[in-house]
Design a protein around this motif. Structure first.
Motif, PDB file in Angstrom:
ATOM      1  N   UNK A 107     -58.898   7.718  33.136  1.00  0.00           N
ATOM      2  CA  UNK A 107     -58.699   6.509  33.951  1.00  0.00           C
ATOM      3  C   UNK A 107     -59.384   5.286  33.351  1.00  0.00           C
ATOM      4  N   UNK A 108     -58.707   4.162  33.414  1.00  0.00           N
ATOM      5  CA  UNK A 108     -59.294   2.894  33.006  1.00  0.00           C
ATOM      6  C   UNK A 108     -60.038   2.286  34.182  1.00  0.00           C
ATOM      7  N   UNK A 109     -61.033   1.419  33.917  1.00  0.00           N
ATOM      8  CA  UNK A 109     -61.768   0.796  35.022  1.00  0.00           C
ATOM      9  C   UNK A 109     -60.831   0.091  36.000  1.00  0.00           C
ATOM     10  N   UNK A 110     -60.999   0.382  37.276  1.00  0.00           N
ATOM     11  CA  UNK A 110     -60.174  -0.243  38.299  1.00  0.00           C
ATOM     12  C   UNK A 110     -58.804   0.370  38.474  1.00  0.00           C
ATOM     13  N   UNK A 111     -58.404   1.285  37.570  1.00  0.00           N
ATOM     14  CA  UNK A 111     -57.079   1.889  37.654  1.00  0.00           C
ATOM     15  C   UNK A 111     -57.081   3.160  38.490  1.00  0.00           C
ATOM     16  N   UNK A 112     -58.211   3.875  38.482  1.00  0.00           N
ATOM     17  CA  UNK A 112     -58.254   5.151  39.158  1.00  0.00           C
ATOM     18  C   UNK A 112     -57.360   6.167  38.478  1.00  0.00           C
ATOM     19  N   UNK A 113     -56.628   6.918  39.272  1.00  0.00           N
ATOM     20  CA  UNK A 113     -55.829   8.022  38.743  1.00  0.00           C
ATOM     21  C   UNK A 113     -54.337   7.742  38.838  1.00  0.00           C
ATOM     22  N   UNK A 114     -53.964   6.477  38.881  1.00  0.00           N
ATOM     23  CA  UNK A 114     -52.565   6.116  39.074  1.00  0.00           C
ATOM     24  C   UNK A 114     -51.692   6.410  37.857  1.00  0.00           C
ATOM     25  N   UNK A 115     -52.315   6.696  36.710  1.00  0.00           N
ATOM     26  CA  UNK A 115     -51.538   7.098  35.544  1.00  0.00           C
ATOM     27  C   UNK A 115     -51.250   8.597  35.542  1.00  0.00           C
ATOM     28  N   UNK A 116     -51.860   9.342  36.461  1.00  0.00           N
ATOM     29  CA  UNK A 116     -51.562  10.762  36.587  1.00  0.00           C
ATOM     30  C   UNK A 116     -50.153  10.923  37.158  1.00  0.00           C
ATOM     31  N   UNK A 117     -49.505  12.057  36.927  1.00  0.00           N
ATOM     32  CA  UNK A 117     -48.153  12.252  37.484  1.00  0.00           C
ATOM     33  C   UNK A 117     -48.186  12.322  39.001  1.00  0.00           C
ATOM     34  N   UNK A 118     -47.154  11.779  39.630  1.00  0.00           N
ATOM     35  CA  UNK A 118     -47.035  11.836  41.084  1.00  0.00           C
ATOM     36  C   UNK A 118     -46.758  13.276  41.511  1.00  0.00           C
ATOM     37  N   UNK A 119     -47.464  13.794  42.507  1.00  0.00           N
ATOM     38  CA  UNK A 119     -47.173  15.145  42.999  1.00  0.00           C
ATOM     39  C   UNK A 119     -45.731  15.231  43.506  1.00  0.00           C
ATOM     40  N   UNK A 120     -45.013  16.226  43.062  1.00  0.00           N
ATOM     41  CA  UNK A 120     -43.582  16.332  43.343  1.00  0.00           C
ATOM     42  C   UNK A 120     -43.305  16.348  44.840  1.00  0.00           C
ATOM     43  N   UNK A 121     -42.463  15.426  45.279  1.00  0.00           N
ATOM     44  CA  UNK A 121     -42.012  15.386  46.662  1.00  0.00           C
ATOM     45  C   UNK A 121     -43.003  14.803  47.647  1.00  0.00           C
ATOM     46  N   UNK A 122     -44.210  14.454  47.202  1.00  0.00           N
ATOM     47  CA  UNK A 122     -45.239  14.033  48.158  1.00  0.00           C
ATOM     48  C   UNK A 122     -44.872  12.740  48.865  1.00  0.00           C
ATOM     49  N   UNK A 123     -44.501  11.712  48.114  1.00  0.00           N
ATOM     50  CA  UNK A 123     -44.348  10.390  48.710  1.00  0.00           C
ATOM     51  C   UNK A 123     -43.102  10.274  49.588  1.00  0.00           C
ATOM     52  N   UNK A 124     -42.215  11.262  49.501  1.00  0.00           N
ATOM     53  CA  UNK A 124     -41.053  11.300  50.400  1.00  0.00           C
ATOM     54  C   UNK A 124     -41.306  12.156  51.636  1.00  0.00           C
ATOM     55  N   UNK A 125     -42.465  12.797  51.694  1.00  0.00           N
ATOM     56  CA  UNK A 125     -42.774  13.687  52.803  1.00  0.00           C
ATOM     57  C   UNK A 125     -43.014  12.899  54.084  1.00  0.00           C
ATOM     58  N   UNK A 126     -42.384  13.289  55.199  1.00  0.00           N
ATOM     59  CA  UNK A 126     -42.634  12.609  56.475  1.00  0.00           C
ATOM     60  C   UNK A 126     -44.107  12.674  56.896  1.00  0.00           C
ATOM     61  N   UNK A 127     -44.774  13.794  56.611  1.00  0.00           N
ATOM     62  CA  UNK A 127     -46.189  13.914  56.975  1.00  0.00           C
ATOM     63  C   UNK A 127     -47.029  12.935  56.180  1.00  0.00           C
ATOM     64  N   UNK A 128     -46.754  12.813  54.888  1.00  0.00           N
ATOM     65  CA  UNK A 128     -47.495  11.854  54.071  1.00  0.00           C
ATOM     66  C   UNK A 128     -47.292  10.429  54.591  1.00  0.00           C
ATOM     67  N   UNK A 129     -46.072  10.085  54.897  1.00  0.00           N
ATOM     68  CA  UNK A 129     -45.805   8.729  55.377  1.00  0.00           C
ATOM     69  C   UNK A 129     -46.508   8.435  56.688  1.00  0.00           C
ATOM     70  N   UNK A 130     -46.647   9.460  57.531  1.00  0.00           N
ATOM     71  CA  UNK A 130     -47.269   9.268  58.841  1.00  0.00           C
ATOM     72  C   UNK A 130     -48.789   9.303  58.778  1.00  0.00           C
TER      73      UNK A 130
END
Length: 253
Positions: A107-130
């Motif tokens: 990770x770069x300073x201020x970037x955190x872990x956003x360059x890591x791969x997105x967990x499959x299906x997570x961001x479309x999950x209704x539970x995650x959104x809620x």
């Protein structure tokens, strides 16, 4: 005077040499990248550790890196948030997932872990959104780090893993209903635990940073479908380095 031989026939060959020379540099790079994975030792018994954090306490501590994006805005939706759901050996630490530097760059300073791969299906999950506001560090993609290092060891799909972790967090936080910015005595905490969380009573472990609550964790039984019942400690709820009273802050001082 003799004319020099034409160089035109060499042009296609030169192009071929140029293209071939480029291939070795790219092929190994692609071959080195791999998806995050975890291989728990099959002969070691596992439990789950549900780890919650108090972001206001963390951000006021020396452990928070300068410019941490997760410390920019307060108050949070919840003064206690999910740090992670960690598959753990009953005796000792681990296991931990692995990820190569190409897939999970430092990770770069201020970037955190956003360059890591997105967990499959997570961001479309209704539970995650809620319930995503119950996840700590989303400003720096902490959920991606948690999936790589811990979630891959669960044997569950990413969306299911976070569904279970966030639902357990919501149930614990809502039912325990700790007051914020108000001193809480050990006696009060134990009373609330017995009354409001009888299925977790005796299994709650707290740590503090000075007078402020820093973390709350509970060990849960391992099942193939996910975390099971809480595993109480023989001595009851444990207060670690917390004093006779402590505070759950809503914002850093």
């Amino acid at each position: 005077m003799r004319r020099p031989p034409s160089l035109a026939p060499l042009a296609p060959l030169a192009s071929l040499i140029f293209l071939t020379a480029c291939l070795p540099a790219s092929v190994p790079t692609a071959a080195l990248a791999s998806a995050p994975s975890c291989r728990p030792e099959p002969d070691r018994a596992l439990v789950y550790r549900l780890q919650l954090t108090a972001p206001a306490t963390f951000c006021a501590s020396s452990a928070a890196p300068p410019g941490d994006p997760a410390c920019a805005t307060f108050p949070k939706k919840s003064a206690l948030q999910l740090h992670g759901l960690w598959p753990s050996y009953q005796h000792g630490f681990g296991p931990q997932g692995r990820c190569d530097d190409l897939t999970c760059p430092t990770p770069l300073p201020g970037q955190g872990f956003c360059a890591f791969p997105a967990p499959a299906g997570l961001y479309a999950s209704p539970t995650w959104r809620a319930l995503k506001d119950l996840m700590a560090g989303t400003e720096k993609c902490l959920e991606r780090h948690e999936w790589v290092v811990h979630g891959t060891c669960s044997g569950l799909p990413a969306d299911r893993y976070f569904d279970l972790a966030l639902t357990a967090t919501q149930g614990l936080v809502d039912r325990l209903a700790l007051p914020v910015d108000t001193p809480i005595s050990r006696v009060q905490f134990n009373q609330w635990s017995r009354q409001r969380l009888p299925d977790y009573d005796g299994a709650l472990h707290l740590t503090c940073d000075g007078p402020s609550l820093l973390s709350l964790r509970v060990m849960l039984a391992w099942t193939p479908a996910g975390p099971g019942a809480a595993l109480p400690d023989k001595g009851g709820n444990l207060f670690g380095n917390c004093g006779e009273s402590f505070t759950l802050p809503s914002s850093p001082p």
